[in-house]
Design an enzyme around this catalytic site. Structure first.
Site, short mmCIF file in Angstrom:
data_model
loop_
_atom_site.label_atom_id
_atom_site.label_comp_id
_atom_site.label_asym_id
_atom_site.label_seq_id
_atom_site.Cartn_x
_atom_site.Cartn_y
_atom_site.Cartn_z
N GLU A 73 13.42 5.21 -5.89
CA GLU A 73 14.56 5.97 -6.09
C GLU A 73 14.95 6.98 -5.03
O GLU A 73 16.12 6.86 -4.57
CB GLU A 73 14.36 7.07 -7.18
CG GLU A 73 14.21 6.57 -8.70
CD GLU A 73 12.66 6.31 -9.01
OE1 GLU A 73 11.95 5.66 -8.17
OE2 GLU A 73 12.41 6.41 -10.01
N LYS A 99 10.54 -3.75 -6.14
CA LYS A 99 9.03 -3.63 -5.80
C LYS A 99 8.48 -4.62 -6.89
O LYS A 99 8.14 -4.14 -7.99
CB LYS A 99 8.62 -2.23 -6.09
CG LYS A 99 7.18 -1.80 -5.58
CD LYS A 99 7.04 -0.18 -5.82
CE LYS A 99 5.76 0.02 -5.39
NZ LYS A 99 5.54 1.44 -5.55
#
Length: 119
Positions: A73, A99
């Site tokens: 984030e 990811k």
């Protein structure tokens, strides 16, 4: 406005909470959706009035391959802010970081976070 997209930019980096993630590293994927103020670019074919894709890619690359972040984030927000600072024509940046090898107790394709700047 018009939109420029850089899709599925791939980088090897060492982000994550676990020490193993830093030690081993992994591939991260980034999408950038950039809403750009037209200015003269669309009418005059003025390269200086738009977002240079190559430079935008290197801005993303520098951040993703740079300093370790625990959270993707935070990584996505850093990319969004850097692109809007580098290119004032960008009025809104939507950055997605994926990811694929997130340490979760199960099978998944990837973990993905999207941030929008400014909100």
């Amino acid at each position: 406005m018009y939109v420029i997209r850089l899709k599925n930019c791939a980088f090897f980096a060492r982000h994550g909470v676990l020490d193993e993630e830093e030690a081993l590293g992994q591939r991260f994927y980034v999408d950038a959706v950039l809403s750009v103020e037209p200015g003269r670019a669309l009418v005059d074919d003025a390269i200086g009035e738009t977002v240079n894709y190559g430079i935008a890619f290197t801005v993303i690359e520098k951040i993703i391959t740079g300093e370790r972040r625990f959270l993707i984030e935070a990584l996505a927000m850093e990319v969004a802010k850097a692109l809007t600072e580098r290119f004032p024509q960008i009025k809104r940046a939507e950055i997605t970081v994926r990811k694929p090898n997130a340490p979760v107790p199960g099978v998944l394709d990837y973990v993905e976070v999207t941030v929008v700047w400014p909100e």
